[in-house]
Motif scaffolding. Sequence first.
Motif, PDB file in Angstrom:
ATOM      1  N   GLU A  38       0.861  -1.180   0.000  1.00 33.02           N
ATOM      2  CA  GLU A  38       0.000   0.000   0.000  1.00 33.02           C
ATOM      3  C   GLU A  38       0.900   1.234   0.000  1.00 33.02           C
ATOM      4  OE1 GLU A  38      -2.578   0.332   3.392  1.00 33.02           O
ATOM      5  OE2 GLU A  38      -3.844   1.851   2.427  1.00 33.02           O
ATOM      6  N   ALA A  39       0.923   1.934  -1.128  1.00 34.99           N
ATOM      7  CA  ALA A  39       1.847   3.068  -1.257  1.00 34.99           C
ATOM      8  C   ALA A  39       1.193   4.384  -0.843  1.00 34.99           C
ATOM      9  CB  ALA A  39       2.355   3.164  -2.692  1.00 34.99           C
ATOM     10  N   LEU A  40      -0.065   4.577  -1.208  1.00 33.90           N
ATOM     11  CA  LEU A  40      -0.754   5.840  -0.890  1.00 33.90           C
ATOM     12  C   LEU A  40      -2.123   5.537  -0.321  1.00 33.90           C
ATOM     13  CD1 LEU A  40      -0.056   7.836  -4.199  1.00 33.90           C
ATOM     14  CD2 LEU A  40       0.918   8.371  -1.957  1.00 33.90           C
ATOM     15  N   SER A  59      11.558   8.423   2.700  1.00 30.36           N
ATOM     16  CA  SER A  59      11.795   7.572   1.535  1.00 30.36           C
ATOM     17  C   SER A  59      10.776   6.430   1.508  1.00 30.36           C
ATOM     18  CB  SER A  59      13.217   7.014   1.624  1.00 30.36           C
ATOM     19  OG  SER A  59      13.475   6.229   0.500  1.00 30.36           O
ATOM     20  N   GLY A  60      10.192   6.188   0.344  1.00 31.39           N
ATOM     21  CA  GLY A  60       9.250   5.081   0.189  1.00 31.39           C
ATOM     22  C   GLY A  60       7.815   5.425   0.576  1.00 31.39           C
ATOM     23  N   CYS A  61       7.530   6.721   0.839  1.00 33.79           N
ATOM     24  CA  CYS A  61       6.180   7.087   1.298  1.00 33.79           C
ATOM     25  C   CYS A  61       5.211   7.292   0.138  1.00 33.79           C
ATOM     26  CB  CYS A  61       6.224   8.323   2.188  1.00 33.79           C
ATOM     27  SG  CYS A  61       6.463   9.866   1.284  1.00 33.79           S
ATOM     28  N   GLY A  62       5.695   7.217  -1.081  1.00 33.72           N
ATOM     29  CA  GLY A  62       4.780   7.291  -2.218  1.00 33.72           C
ATOM     30  C   GLY A  62       4.819   8.596  -2.996  1.00 33.72           C
ATOM     31  N   LYS A  63       5.874   9.405  -2.809  1.00 33.58           N
ATOM     32  CA  LYS A  63       5.956  10.697  -3.506  1.00 33.58           C
ATOM     33  C   LYS A  63       6.038  10.504  -5.020  1.00 33.58           C
ATOM     34  CE  LYS A  63       9.751  11.804  -1.288  1.00 33.58           C
ATOM     35  NZ  LYS A  63       9.896  10.581  -0.474  1.00 33.58           N
ATOM     36  N   SER A  64       6.954   9.621  -5.440  1.00 33.96           N
ATOM     37  CA  SER A  64       7.098   9.391  -6.888  1.00 33.96           C
ATOM     38  C   SER A  64       5.832   8.767  -7.455  1.00 33.96           C
ATOM     39  CB  SER A  64       8.291   8.472  -7.175  1.00 33.96           C
ATOM     40  OG  SER A  64       9.478   9.089  -6.763  1.00 33.96           O
ATOM     41  N   THR A  65       5.229   7.885  -6.666  1.00 31.89           N
ATOM     42  CA  THR A  65       3.994   7.238  -7.117  1.00 31.89           C
ATOM     43  C   THR A  65       2.912   8.287  -7.352  1.00 31.89           C
ATOM     44  OG1 THR A  65       4.585   5.260  -5.869  1.00 31.89           O
ATOM     45  CG2 THR A  65       2.272   5.494  -6.502  1.00 31.89           C
ATOM     46  N   THR A 209      11.011  16.604  -3.360  1.00 31.20           N
ATOM     47  CA  THR A 209      12.390  16.763  -2.881  1.00 31.20           C
ATOM     48  C   THR A 209      12.569  16.121  -1.513  1.00 31.20           C
ATOM     49  OG1 THR A 209      14.126  18.363  -2.288  1.00 31.20           O
ATOM     50  CG2 THR A 209      11.858  19.062  -1.919  1.00 31.20           C
ATOM     51  N   HIS A 210      13.819  15.790  -1.188  1.00 35.19           N
ATOM     52  CA  HIS A 210      14.144  15.348   0.168  1.00 35.19           C
ATOM     53  C   HIS A 210      14.662  16.504   1.014  1.00 35.19           C
ATOM     54  CE1 HIS A 210      14.195  10.986  -0.995  1.00 35.19           C
ATOM     55  NE2 HIS A 210      13.593  10.986   0.177  1.00 35.19           N
ATOM     56  N   SER A 211      14.894  17.642   0.342  1.00 33.83           N
ATOM     57  CA  SER A 211      15.505  18.761   1.049  1.00 33.83           C
ATOM     58  C   SER A 211      14.427  19.724   1.537  1.00 33.83           C
ATOM     59  CB  SER A 211      16.479  19.488   0.119  1.00 33.83           C
ATOM     60  OG  SER A 211      16.774  20.761   0.643  1.00 33.83           O
ATOM     61  N   GLY A 227       4.971   8.470   6.545  1.00 33.21           N
ATOM     62  CA  GLY A 227       5.576   7.241   6.045  1.00 33.21           C
ATOM     63  C   GLY A 227       4.515   6.374   5.374  1.00 33.21           C
ATOM     64  N   ARG A 228       4.967   5.370   4.621  1.00 35.64           N
ATOM     65  CA  ARG A 228       4.072   4.524   3.840  1.00 35.64           C
ATOM     66  C   ARG A 228       3.016   3.831   4.709  1.00 35.64           C
ATOM     67  NH1 ARG A 228       3.903  -0.511   1.984  1.00 35.64           N
ATOM     68  NH2 ARG A 228       5.673  -1.223   3.197  1.00 35.64           N
ATOM     69  N   PRO A 229       1.763   3.776   4.258  1.00 28.76           N
ATOM     70  CA  PRO A 229       1.238   4.407   3.058  1.00 28.76           C
ATOM     71  C   PRO A 229       1.102   5.914   3.236  1.00 28.76           C
ATOM     72  CG  PRO A 229      -0.559   3.384   4.276  1.00 28.76           C
ATOM     73  CD  PRO A 229       0.700   3.027   4.994  1.00 28.76           C
TER      74      PRO A 229
HETATM   75  N1  LIG Z   1       6.091  -0.614  -9.592  1.00 24.96           N
HETATM   76  C1  LIG Z   1       6.059  -0.926  -8.288  1.00 24.96           C
HETATM   77  N2  LIG Z   1       5.757  -2.179  -7.891  1.00 24.96           N
HETATM   78  C2  LIG Z   1       5.695  -2.500  -6.585  1.00 24.96           C
HETATM   79  N3  LIG Z   1       5.917  -1.623  -5.584  1.00 24.96           N
HETATM   80  C3  LIG Z   1       6.227  -0.365  -5.923  1.00 24.96           C
HETATM   81  C4  LIG Z   1       6.316   0.063  -7.282  1.00 24.96           C
HETATM   82  N4  LIG Z   1       6.637   1.372  -7.310  1.00 24.96           N
HETATM   83  C5  LIG Z   1       6.746   1.754  -6.023  1.00 24.96           C
HETATM   84  N5  LIG Z   1       6.490   0.718  -5.195  1.00 24.96           N
HETATM   85  C6  LIG Z   1       6.485   0.761  -3.727  1.00 24.96           C
HETATM   86  O1  LIG Z   1       5.622   1.804  -3.325  1.00 24.96           O
HETATM   87  C7  LIG Z   1       6.171   2.509  -2.227  1.00 24.96           C
HETATM   88  C8  LIG Z   1       6.291   3.984  -2.594  1.00 24.96           C
HETATM   89  O2  LIG Z   1       7.293   4.121  -3.585  1.00 24.96           O
HETATM   90  P1  LIG Z   1       7.719   5.542  -4.184  1.00 24.96           P
HETATM   91  O3  LIG Z   1       8.771   5.295  -5.196  1.00 24.96           O
HETATM   92  O4  LIG Z   1       6.510   6.277  -4.611  1.00 24.96           O
HETATM   93  O5  LIG Z   1       8.323   6.261  -2.873  1.00 24.96           O
HETATM   94  P2  LIG Z   1       9.068   7.652  -2.740  1.00 24.96           P
HETATM   95  O6  LIG Z   1       8.370   8.419  -1.675  1.00 24.96           O
HETATM   96  O7  LIG Z   1       9.208   8.289  -4.065  1.00 24.96           O
HETATM   97  O8  LIG Z   1      10.501   7.224  -2.184  1.00 24.96           O
HETATM   98  P3  LIG Z   1      11.943   7.914  -2.409  1.00 24.96           P
HETATM   99  O9  LIG Z   1      11.923   9.153  -1.553  1.00 24.96           O
HETATM  100  O10 LIG Z   1      12.905   6.905  -1.880  1.00 24.96           O
HETATM  101  O11 LIG Z   1      12.102   8.194  -3.855  1.00 24.96           O
HETATM  102  C9  LIG Z   1       7.486   1.841  -1.903  1.00 24.96           C
HETATM  103  O12 LIG Z   1       7.278   0.938  -0.849  1.00 24.96           O
HETATM  104  C10 LIG Z   1       7.847   1.095  -3.155  1.00 24.96           C
HETATM  105  O13 LIG Z   1       8.554  -0.077  -2.865  1.00 24.96           O
END
Ligand SMILES: Nc1ncnc2c1ncn2[C@@H]1O[C@H](COP(=O)(O)OP(=O)(O)OP(=O)(O)O)[C@@H](O)[C@H]1O
Length: 272
Positions: A38-40, A59-65, A209-211, A227-229
């Motif tokens: 569960e990312a978000l 990191s890993g909280c779903g920002k890029s997602t 950003t992380h900054s 943090g995730r989700p």
């Molecule tokens: N394609 C995917 N398949 C499975 N899990 C994924 C996928 N993309 C992201 N995740 C998971 O979703 C969560 C959020 O990932 P995401 O890349 O959005 O985090 P983030 O906040 O951008 O982290 P960072 O700051 O490290 O870049 C993470 O636990 C990641 O492992």
Amino acid sequence: MTAQVTGGPGIGAVPGVLPGVQVAGVSKTFRTNAGDVEALAAVDLDVPQGSFVSLVGPSGCGKSTLLRIVAGLETSSGGSVRVAGTPVDGPRKDFGMVFQQPVLLPWLTIFRNVMLPAQVARDRSPEARQRATDLLELVGLDGFQHRYPRELSGGMQQRAALVRALMSRPSLLLMDEPFGALDALTRETMNAELLRIWSETGATTLFVTHSISEAVFLSDVVVVLSGRPGRILDQVQVDLPRPRTFDVMELPEAARLTSRIRGHLHARGAVG
Ligand SMILES: Nc1ncnc2c1ncn2[C@@H]1O[C@H](COP(=O)(O)OP(=O)(O)OP(=O)(O)O)[C@@H](O)[C@H]1O
Ligand SMILES: [Mg+2]
């Protein structure tokens, strides 16, 4: 001839008046062989047209997602995204995306890399070439058009990637840790440059950003994710005067905002 460059669709946008990006109840669960991730969780976010909003969080909280869902590069598991009132159901020409690493094709010169979006759109007009030339000049890359990416520094490559994202006059600019790989000094220069370009184009900007200090320096609003989700912990309004120079970071208000954001992240054992 920068006047042509500045004539993007966002020019004249009044921040806070028109809808830019509307994220409503967006959730995302990745189904993997090892189980569900569960990312978000139910993210609601309004980014007014023409504004600059940053996302920070562990990191890993779903920002890029979240950024990829807004870009139409990823589907959500629930909720909706609208840009200028229209639902997003796939990538669009009027979105510009910049990634952490400059994604340039090594076998093409900088000019041809920048011209790629126009080439894909089969636009070989003199206007497109002029725009590429003007934008490269705007970011200080005039004279490097005919070099290859490997002949440029990381910061210069990232400027070229930014120019490429701006070629289609995006109404929405999505940036995922674009300056994370740069040294501190180059990063500051890029931040100042980005603000100048943003104010000239009026593009709604969502910036990951992380900054914390980078987020405060650039933004109208800093969105803090848990943090995730990922869910929204706080939306911090940044009322520092614009146009900004790095001096604004010396103001007590900047220190107050920075420590408020840091407090959220430390409270959850994650430093942003
Ligand atoms: N394609 C995917 N398949 C499975 N899990 C994924 C996928 N993309 C992201 N995740 C998971 O979703 C969560 C959020 O990932 P995401 O890349 O959005 O985090 P983030 O906040 O951008 O982290 P960072 O700051 O490290 O870049 C993470 O636990 C990641 O492992
Ligand atoms: Mg990320």
